[in-house]
Structure formats: C-alpha cells, structure tokens
Enzyme design. Structure first.
Site, PDB file in Angstrom:
ATOM      1  N   ASP A   1      -1.875  25.895-104.759  1.00 14.20           N
ATOM      2  CA  ASP A   1      -0.816  24.933-104.524  1.00 14.20           C
ATOM      3  C   ASP A   1      -1.470  23.601-104.381  1.00 14.20           C
ATOM      4  O   ASP A   1      -2.789  23.292-104.516  1.00 14.20           O
ATOM      5  CB  ASP A   1      -0.099  24.872-103.179  1.00 14.20           C
ATOM      6  CG  ASP A   1      -1.282  25.136-101.930  1.00 14.20           C
ATOM      7  OD1 ASP A   1      -1.996  24.150-101.880  1.00 14.20           O
ATOM      8  OD2 ASP A   1      -1.518  26.356-101.510  1.00 14.20           O
TER       9      ASP A   1
ATOM     10  N   GLU B   1     -21.202  41.585-130.420  1.00  9.28           N
ATOM     11  CA  GLU B   1     -20.250  40.914-129.326  1.00  9.28           C
ATOM     12  C   GLU B   1     -20.762  39.705-128.623  1.00  9.28           C
ATOM     13  O   GLU B   1     -20.198  38.871-128.041  1.00  9.28           O
ATOM     14  CB  GLU B   1     -19.820  41.878-128.232  1.00  9.28           C
ATOM     15  CG  GLU B   1     -18.804  42.738-128.620  1.00  9.28           C
ATOM     16  CD  GLU B   1     -18.503  43.958-127.550  1.00  9.28           C
ATOM     17  OE1 GLU B   1     -17.265  44.353-127.571  1.00  9.28           O
ATOM     18  OE2 GLU B   1     -19.414  44.375-126.930  1.00  9.28           O
TER      19      GLU B   1
END
Ligand code: GLA
Length: 733
Positions: free
Chosen positions: A535, A615
């Site tokens: 928030d 990877e």
C-alpha cells in the site's frame, strides 16, 4: 493558483492541470460537494444542485420551513452524525454527555502554500512548489469538536490528497467510534466499482461490479492492509476501458485496518467514504486532544484506466516514495529463500553468492533463518543475534566474503513479531498483543509485538539501528508474517482498548521513519507473506514491496497486472524462481519466468548452481536485458495491453519511455491454440509520426502503424512461451 476561495459566496474550487474539484459552504455552514471531474475553468456549478422535498429526509435545525433542504440528500464534503443524513457517514461518536450527534458547520477556509503533514502518519510530500494546501475547518458547536479537512492540491500531478484532523476544543472527553478520512459524494452516476481482492499467494485481483443502492465495503480488520483487500478503489463509468472513459481512484496512504464504503443514495448520487476501519475502533479525544485520519489520494481520468494508473504511478514515484533509491536502478538480487528455505550454512550461502556473481547478479539477500534458534518457522523471532553455530562463522565474516565477491549484502528481518520460546518473550511477555486470562491465537507460531507501546518501538529501533550501523548491509527485507488477533494493549485502560490497532500503526510508522531516515542509503523492501501489506503507506518507507509469495510466472502475471492499476512496476519485487514452481508445481520456461519478473524489481530466487550451462548463459543475457529495461520501469509508462483476468489466450504489456523514443512489449502465451489464430497486439502511446524499429521481425513502422495496425506475432506454441519486443525510434525506413 490551484485553490480559489470566494469568501463572499463560499465557493471553493481546486484546480489541477486537467481536473477541477468544487465545493460550497452555504449560508447554513454546510459544505456541499459540487463537482470532481475534467477541468471546468471558472464556472460556478451551484446551479447543478438538485433540491427536492424528499419524504422522510429531515431538515437540520433552523431550516424547518425549507423542506427541500436536507442533509440526507445534499452531497457533502464530510458528514457529521445523527442529524439527518442516513447514508454511510464519516463520523460516529459519543460526546461527554453520551449524546451521539455531531452537526459539522463551516468555520473557515484558507489556502496555504506547500503540503500539509499529518502527525505520526505517512503522507505525500512536495519538495517544491508542486502543492498547495486547503485547510477547511468545520465544527460541532455542542461538543466543541473541530474537523479540519485537509486538501493537498498537486496541480501538475492531477492528484488531490485529502485527510482530516479531529480536535476536541470542548471541555469533556469525546469518544470517536468512527473517524473517516474523506467522503466523496458524486452527484451523478452511474459508477462501477473496481477493487482488488485476493488471498495469500494471489493478491490484488481486480473485480468490477456495478454500484447499487446497498452499501459495498472493502475492508481489512487484520491489522495490515491485507492480502484480501487492497486500500485502493476505482469508480469507473460503465463503459470505461483502458483507453477511454471516466474513472477516479481513492487510494489510502495507510497500512492498517481500513474501510472503503460505497453507496448509491435514493437521489442516485454516489457516496464513497474511506479511512481507518471502525471495526474494533474507538479513540478518546480528551480536551485539547487530536486524532489524525490518514490520507487518501484522489485522482481522476477521463482518458480511461491506463491514464489513471499512469497518474498514480507518477505520483507515488514522485510524492510518496521518499527513499533516495526511488529513481535509481535497483541492484539485481539473488535471494536464498526458495533455494534453501531455512536449511543453510555460510558455505551454502557463499556458493549461491559466487555462482550468482559470476552470472552478473549484484546483491545477495540472506532470507529467514540466520538468527536465534530458527531451523523452522516455529521459533526464534525476537532473538535477533546472528546464529554463529548454524552458519559456522561470525556475521561479519559472512558479510565480508559476500562483499569480497563484489556483491552487496541484504538481510531479511521481521521486527514486529515474537515467538514465545525466545529470550525476548521470556523477558517481556507483556510486550506481545495478548489478552489477560485468554490463550492467544497464533499465526505461523508467532505473536505480534505491541508496537503501540513506545518502549517496544524504542527497543526495536536501537536493536535494528545497531544492526545496520555495525554491519555492512545495503538492503533490508522487512517482513510481517501474520495478522493481528487478541488486540489488547497492556498499557491502555479498558475503555481505550479500541485504540490499540491504530496505535500499533503509529508505532510501526515511527519505527520505519526513524530507521529509514537514519539509513537513507539502505534499500528497504516491504513484505508481509508476499503482498499482504502492499500500500501507499508502506511505500513512503519502502520503495519496493515483495509482490507475492506466489512466484509462479503465470500467476504472477495476474498479480502484477492487478497491482499495476494503482502501483508502479518499479515498486513490485519480482523474482525468477525454480521450475517446477514451489507453490503450484507448474513448469515454465526460464525465458518466460524472466520476462514476467522483468515487469518489476528483478531478481532471482533459486539455486543457480542447479541450472544447466545453457541456462546460466541465459541468466547472463537476462540480467543485461533487465539493465536496459530498467529505466523504462523507473520513469516510463506502463500499459496493460490485454486483460490478464479475462483474456485467456495470452497476456501483453508495454513500457514506454517518457520521450516515446523507446518501448518494450512483453507477451506471454497462457493457452497456445491448435490450428492457431494470430496473436495480435496494438501498441499504445508512441509518437504517431515517428518511425520505430521493432526487434521481432526487424521491421520499421510508424508509431501510428504500431498503435493502430499493431503487430502480429509468429506462432508461439508449447508451455507458456514468451517474447519481449524492443521498439526503438529510428531515423530511416
Ligand atoms: C514470507 C516472505 C517470504 C520469505 C518468508 C521467510 O513468507 O514473503 O519471501 O521471506 O517469509 O519466512
């Protein structure tokens, strides 16, 4: 001048670049809300008000003869209580005589340069002349209660902030049972409500519902803004889309219990009331006492949801986030949580760090399990001594090796909690929120410390101040892994227990305020079991927040999509984790996981040593790509090109540089089609005349072509393929 007060007529108009907000203090001292919407210049909108003799809507004292004048039907800036307005109200109280009415009437209005502050609470700030404040004072003459409505007019940002200060100027105590921050009474509709619900591991899912004549409430009673509801709501006209139509947002700068309530009245006006939740709340205002109702950020757009989000993003970036990190590229991090959980020693951490460093990672974050007796989540919180026995070295040795590798060091903490099997609890059992004579509920085997007590906050402050002062720590992950129960403070008298949850927040904010001011160079990342306290209140202290404990890339698309309606991508902590994913068991390609994590503050949260060589090479490339992309995340505009909730085939989003010279478009296929139809995306916000090179097919198009004709992607099949397309302005075809 963004605030115009006409003292003769009582008309007050607030102007931002594209919007106007008008109110009127009438001859009775009632402050009407007249308008909030696109700029209207100097017009006086009192003529739009609708008065009618509405049955069973009473007249306030002194207006007996004027049957069409009722507080029940007028649109108002803030309501009293018990004097004839039966809609959801801003106030509930009991005066010294036990009477529960408050009739708020106008006292004064003044415009002052700069931005107001709120005692003990986070609020937007203006470093320069970007804000003017309106102080509008109302008073209930009988109790001597004054309510000062504060309006921060950020003209260039197109945001109007509101808050309320309640003061007892009378002679006896006033008990507040509800004290909202703001009321927004929109005279005309209809409106739909977009809100963001969820759960742990699936936060901020947008839901759009028509407003109706019942009361719709978004709330948290959990002591944190919560995974379940976010303190942010949008009202949108029924046909509003991303690109067109009217919408307005209300976002609380508050991380505790909240309520946002909406109601369509009998007159078809729409009322939205936002503030601290009145559930289990009361606050006694002694004579001279003050209560600050947290800030709400209002923003209006008549160009659809995308523009509304862009305005919020810019505003939070410029006026809410205070950290010097706010505009700076954030270090690419490796977090050991999903790599090791609590099962590690120093060597394991160094191995992870070294591997990460070799691939281009810039910071190692040591997560939970480094302190006290903590081999699982049933013990240790509160005893914040580095566990040398478990790690096999001292704290400074651990950090030193990481630093020698050329990495920054970051650390996980959860200051607000205590486990009962700790020295801290043994020394101060009364510091936990528990009720005498009642066995407390636990969450994750832990109790919550009573941060409403200054001595608890002081203790935590000196402890974590020392930690940051004495060790070379560049980053803190501030976690909060349970919600409040047994909310009872040992230092408050019985009749003031309703203050405990609000006082907890005051304590938390003061702790965060002190530590972030003392260590401005430290990058704080908020967290509450992922995004359970995401928030604008937390963003005042933490420029980024861990978005969710669900790191599954396909779920993350939805979570980040919902979050992006209010909060900028650079505030969303987002990591590449292992496949199959630990939360869902789903496998996704490494490239897709990276594309999704690059829509936030990027990092890795897996054991990089387990990757194949190919990877690992991909990781190097991803980090380099992210570094290119990051300026777009920090300053650019984010566009949701598809609806991640209803569009089931693929999801796309775009970041565009403020000067429109660059953009990045990401597409993730969720459900590849057999006998496929085209994946087609229209871009947004490019300069229509300019030529752009797109990296997918290496072709050049005008901005207009990319925005109107769009791009057709090649067939993408398999499990969740993703592409990232770079769009660069170019001189020639
Ligand atoms: C919370 C956080 C996780 C991790 C754990 C550690 O769940 O969201 O990222 O830090 O706590 O206990």
């Amino acid at each position: 001048m963004s605030i115009r007060i006409d003292h003769e007529t009582g008309l007050i108009t607030l102007h931002t670049l594209h919007t106007s907000y008008q109110m009127w203090a009438d001859g009775q001292g009632v402050v009407h809300h007249l308008y909030y919407g696109p700029a209207i210049g100097g017009s006086d909108l009192r003529g739009l008000e609708f008065y009618s003799d509405c049955g069973f809507s009473p007249q306030p004292a002194g207006m007996d003869r004027q049957r069409d004048y009722s507080l029940d039907t007028l649109c108002q800036e803030y309501t009293g209580s018990g004097v004839g307005d039966y809609r959801i109200g801003c106030l509930r109280l009991a005066g010294p005589d036990g009477s529960r009415a408050a009739d708020l009437r106008f006292v004064s209005a003044e415009a002052v340069p700069g931005k107001y502050t709120l005692p003990g609470l986070p609020a937007a700030c203006a470093e320069d002349d970007t804000c003017e404040t309106l102080r509008l004072k109302l008073r209930d003459a009988v109790h001597g209660l004054t309510v000062t409505l504060l309006y921060g007019v950020f003209a260039r940002a197109d945001v109007i902030t509101r808050a309320a200060l309640l003061e007892n100027e009378g002679n006896g105590p006033i008990r507040l049972d509800k004290a909202a921050s703001a009321c927004l009474d929109l005279p005309f509709g209809p409106w739909e409500l977009i809100h963001f619900h969820g759960r742990h591991c699936m936060e901020r899912q947008p839901e759009r519902v028509p407003l109706s004549h019942n009361i719709q409430t978004l709330r948290s009673a959990r002591g944190a803004s919560s995974h379940q509801h976010n303190p942010f709501a949008i009202l949108a006209a029924p046909h509003t889309t991303e690109e067109a139509g009217e919408c307005l947002g209300a976002m609380l700068v508050w991380s505790g219990n909240f309520k946002i309530e909406c109601e369509v009245s009998q007159m078809q006006s729409t009322r939205l009331v936002a503030g601290v939740s009145d559930d289990d709340f009361s606050w006694t205002l002694e004579p001279g006492g003050q209560f600050a109702a947290p800030e709400v950020l209002f923003c209006y757009s008549d160009q659809g949801l995308s523009e509304l989000s862009a305005r919020y993003h810019r505003f939070l970036q410029r006026h809410i986030i205070r950290s010097p990190w706010r505009d700076k590229p954030r270090p690419v991090l490796i977090n050991n949580w999903e790599a090791t959980y609590m099962d590690f020693d120093a060597q394991r951490i160094w191995d992870i760090a070294r591997q990460a460093r070799d691939l281009g990672v810039e910071m190692l974050v040591l997560d939970d399990g480094w302190f006290g007796e903590r081999s699982d989540d049933s013990s240790g919180l509160g005893d914040w001594q580095f566990n040398e026995k478990k790690l096999g070295c001292t704290f400074d040795q651990l950090i030193g090796r990481v630093r020698e590798m050329g990495l920054l060091f970051g650390l996980w903490i959860e200051p607000e909690m205590v486990c009962t099997n700790t020295a801290l609890y043994a020394a101060h059992p009364d510091w936990a929120l528990t009720i005498p004579g009642r066995a407390p509920a636990t969450g994750r085997s832990q109790l919550v410390l009573d941060l409403g007590r200054p001595e608890v906050v002081d203790y935590l402050y000196s402890l974590f101040h020392r930690l940051l002062a004495e060790h070379d720590i560049a980053y803190i992950k501030w976690d909060m892994n349970r919600n409040l129960t047994d909310v009872y403070s040992r230092v408050l008298p019985p009749e003031r227990q309703g203050e405990a949850a609000y006082r907890y927040m005051l304590g938390l904010y003061s702790l965060l305020d002190r530590l972030t001011r003392d260590f401005p160079q430290v990058l704080f990342e908020g967290c509450a079991g992922g995004g359970g306290r995401f928030d604008a209140g937390m963003l005042c202290y933490c420029p980024q927040i861990w978005c969710s404990d669900d790191t599954d890339a396909i779920h993350r698309i939805k979570i980040q999509y919902g979050t992006s309606f209010g909060y900028p991508p650079c505030t969303m902590g987002s990591h590449v984790s292992a496949s199959p994913n630990h939360q869902t068991g789903r496998s996704t390609p490494l490239s897709t996981r990276a594309v999704v994590a690059m829509a936030g503050t990027f990092g890795y949260e897996l054991d990089l040593q387990k990757l194949t060589d190919a990877e690992k090479e991909m990781v190097k490339v991803q980090i380099a790509q992210y570094k290119q992309l990051q300026p777009l995340l920090l300053e650019g505009r984010c566009e949701r090109l598809t609806d991640a909730v209803t569009d089931t085939c693929f999801t796309a989003w775009q970041f565009t540089a403020p000067d429109r010279s660059r953009a990045a478009v990401s597409v993730v296929v969720i459900d590849p089609q057999a006998n496929p139809w085209p994946i087609h995306v229209r871009l947004r916000g490019l300069d229509p005349q300019a030529l752009y090179h797109e990296s997918l097919t290496e072709r050049v198009y005008t901005g207009a072509a990319l925005c109107h004709a769009g791009l057709t992607l090649p067939i993408l099949q398999g499990d969740f393929p993703a592409v990232q397309i770079m769009i660069e302005r170019t001189e020639s075809l």
